[in-house]
Design a protein around this motif. Structure first.
Motif, PDB file in Angstrom:
ATOM      1  N   PHE A  65       4.960  15.088  -8.120  1.00 30.04           N
ATOM      2  CA  PHE A  65       6.091  16.003  -8.282  1.00 30.04           C
ATOM      3  C   PHE A  65       6.919  15.684  -9.529  1.00 30.04           C
ATOM      4  N   GLY A  66       6.416  14.794 -10.370  1.00 26.81           N
ATOM      5  CA  GLY A  66       7.110  14.470 -11.615  1.00 26.81           C
ATOM      6  C   GLY A  66       8.350  13.630 -11.448  1.00 26.81           C
ATOM      7  N   LEU A  67       8.441  12.878 -10.343  1.00 25.75           N
ATOM      8  CA  LEU A  67       9.605  12.044 -10.080  1.00 25.75           C
ATOM      9  C   LEU A  67       9.291  10.591 -10.429  1.00 25.75           C
ATOM     10  N   PRO A  68      10.287   9.816 -10.846  1.00 26.99           N
ATOM     11  CA  PRO A  68      10.043   8.404 -11.152  1.00 26.99           C
ATOM     12  C   PRO A  68       9.817   7.614  -9.866  1.00 26.99           C
ATOM     13  N   SER A  69       9.015   6.564  -9.974  1.00 23.54           N
ATOM     14  CA  SER A  69       8.766   5.708  -8.820  1.00 23.54           C
ATOM     15  C   SER A  69      10.004   4.886  -8.492  1.00 23.54           C
ATOM     16  N   VAL A  70      10.070   4.420  -7.267  1.00 29.01           N
ATOM     17  CA  VAL A  70      11.233   3.681  -6.780  1.00 29.01           C
ATOM     18  C   VAL A  70      10.844   2.244  -6.509  1.00 29.01           C
ATOM     19  N   GLU A  71      11.656   1.311  -6.987  1.00 31.03           N
ATOM     20  CA  GLU A  71      11.489  -0.101  -6.639  1.00 31.03           C
ATOM     21  C   GLU A  71      12.175  -0.321  -5.290  1.00 31.03           C
ATOM     22  N   TRP A  72      11.434  -0.032  -4.224  1.00 31.96           N
ATOM     23  CA  TRP A  72      12.024   0.030  -2.905  1.00 31.96           C
ATOM     24  C   TRP A  72      12.734  -1.260  -2.502  1.00 31.96           C
ATOM     25  N   PHE A  73      12.094  -2.390  -2.709  1.00 30.58           N
ATOM     26  CA  PHE A  73      12.621  -3.644  -2.177  1.00 30.58           C
ATOM     27  C   PHE A  73      13.663  -4.300  -3.083  1.00 30.58           C
ATOM     28  N   MET A  79       0.788  -1.218   0.000  1.00 29.55           N
ATOM     29  CA  MET A  79       0.000   0.000   0.000  1.00 29.55           C
ATOM     30  C   MET A  79       0.829   1.282   0.000  1.00 29.55           C
ATOM     31  N   ILE A  80       2.033   1.213   0.496  1.00 28.90           N
ATOM     32  CA  ILE A  80       2.844   2.431   0.613  1.00 28.90           C
ATOM     33  C   ILE A  80       4.042   2.407  -0.325  1.00 28.90           C
ATOM     34  N   MET A  81       4.793   1.310  -0.353  1.00 31.42           N
ATOM     35  CA  MET A  81       6.014   1.244  -1.152  1.00 31.42           C
ATOM     36  C   MET A  81       5.841   0.536  -2.492  1.00 31.42           C
ATOM     37  N   HIS A  82       4.632   0.172  -2.841  1.00 29.51           N
ATOM     38  CA  HIS A  82       4.421  -0.483  -4.135  1.00 29.51           C
ATOM     39  C   HIS A  82       4.812   0.470  -5.269  1.00 29.51           C
ATOM     40  N   PRO A  83       5.629   0.015  -6.231  1.00 29.70           N
ATOM     41  CA  PRO A  83       6.143   0.941  -7.259  1.00 29.70           C
ATOM     42  C   PRO A  83       5.088   1.468  -8.217  1.00 29.70           C
ATOM     43  N   VAL A  84       3.888   0.846  -8.239  1.00 28.06           N
ATOM     44  CA  VAL A  84       2.833   1.296  -9.157  1.00 28.06           C
ATOM     45  C   VAL A  84       1.646   1.866  -8.397  1.00 28.06           C
ATOM     46  N   ASN A  85       1.147   1.133  -7.430  1.00 34.57           N
ATOM     47  CA  ASN A  85      -0.086   1.513  -6.735  1.00 34.57           C
ATOM     48  C   ASN A  85       0.150   2.069  -5.333  1.00 34.57           C
ATOM     49  N   GLY A  86       1.404   2.236  -4.925  1.00 33.09           N
ATOM     50  CA  GLY A  86       1.690   2.698  -3.575  1.00 33.09           C
ATOM     51  C   GLY A  86       1.502   4.197  -3.396  1.00 33.09           C
ATOM     52  N   VAL A  87       1.358   4.585  -2.134  1.00 32.44           N
ATOM     53  CA  VAL A  87       1.195   6.002  -1.802  1.00 32.44           C
ATOM     54  C   VAL A  87       2.435   6.798  -2.200  1.00 32.44           C
TER      55      VAL A  87
END
Length: 295
Positions: free
Chosen positions: A147-155, A131-139
């Motif tokens: 802010f126009g920034l790319p998502s992060v693959e946290w894990f 829910m929070i760190m998901h690279p597509v559906n996360g918060v």
């Protein structure tokens, strides 16, 4: 005198007889698993090779101590524990000072900020992962998109940082609870006298508030250190110790040995090493806390 002494003896025997079952059960509950771990640590016991068994001496320990994965997991454990302690203690102090102030809705805010501590570690890890760190559906992905920034693959890109964030979110409310309780016993007359003498907020914080919280900080560090050495659920749910050994701490290293490689002897030796390290840390912390309490 004889009657009084005999009465004390009888009373002591009665008390001992009442305590004996509970103490015996507690000792058995502690000593039997420890004894079995010690026994298997000196055995050549792999469930995939039942025919190759017998006394191995210190072979399991020698193999583990020369395994780079063990030292990597110990380093990961130290980084993880140290980072979480720094975040929770510093954040707990700042939040305790903030929540000590009067503001509208303070009672509700205190309940909300303490509530993450009561969430199970597995549930916390699932919430952060999906829910929070998901690279597509996360918060966080949505915020980065705003802010126009790319998502992060946290894990996969920042695995250890992700685990540190999750565990810090779980333990920050605990530190806040202990520190806020200690802060409420601060003498307001002392603070008011310092203000009248011209002391500013920073001077009051560093010379009055922090020294007052010294004992509470020691208690927080001691309790958190003992529990943080055995972090497992958050790693198991999110990264499974990877990528590679990036998030494999000592507890997860022992798990891999036992249930992936089926090496009961090696896993038991790792458990003994973990017990020794935990006891060294506990003794050091208990002495530190005792010294602070004496002062």
């Amino acid at each position: 005198m004889r009657t009084r002494a005999s009465g004390r003896t009888v009373g002591g025997l009665r008390t001992l007889s009442l305590q004996a079952p509970a103490v015996t059960l507690l000792l058995l509950w502690m000593l039997i698993p420890l004894g079995m771990t010690l026994w298997f640590s000196f055995q050549r016991y792999n469930m995939l090779m039942p025919g190759m068994s017998g006394f191995a001496g210190f072979e399991n320990y020698r193999y583990l101590l020369t395994d780079p994965a063990l030292w990597s997991s110990m380093g990961t454990t130290l980084v993880l524990v140290g980072s979480v302690l720094a975040i929770t203690v510093i954040g707990g102090i700042l939040l305790a000072v903030l929540f000590q102030q009067e503001f509208l809705g303070r009672g509700i805010a205190r309940i909300l900020i303490i509530s993450p501590f009561f969430v199970m570690p597995t549930v916390s890890a699932l919430i952060w992962q999906n829910m929070i760190m998901h690279p597509v559906n996360g918060v966080l992905a949505w915020l980065f998109g705003v802010f126009g920034l790319p998502s992060v693959e946290w894990f996969s890109e920042l695995p250890l940082v992700s685990i540190i964030i999750i565990v810090s979110w779980e333990w920050l409310p605990f530190a806040l609870l202990i520190l806020l309780t200690a802060l409420q016993s601060l003498d307001e007359d002392q603070v008011e006298a310092a203000r009248m003498d011209g002391a500013g907020p920073l001077a009051i914080f560093f010379f009055i508030t922090l020294p007052h919280l010294k004992r509470a900080i020691s208690v927080v560090i001691m309790i958190e250190m003992i529990f943080l050495l055995s972090i497992f659920a958050e790693i198991f749910v999110t990264t499974s110790g990877g990528p590679g050994l990036a998030t494999t701490n000592l507890a997860y290293f022992i798990y891999i040995r036992a249930l992936f490689e089926f090496d009961v002897g090696g896993a038991s030796a790792g458990g003994v090493i973990a017990i020794i390290l935990a006891n060294i840390v506990a003794i050091f912390l208990i002495r530190t806390v005792a010294k602070n309490l004496e002062n």
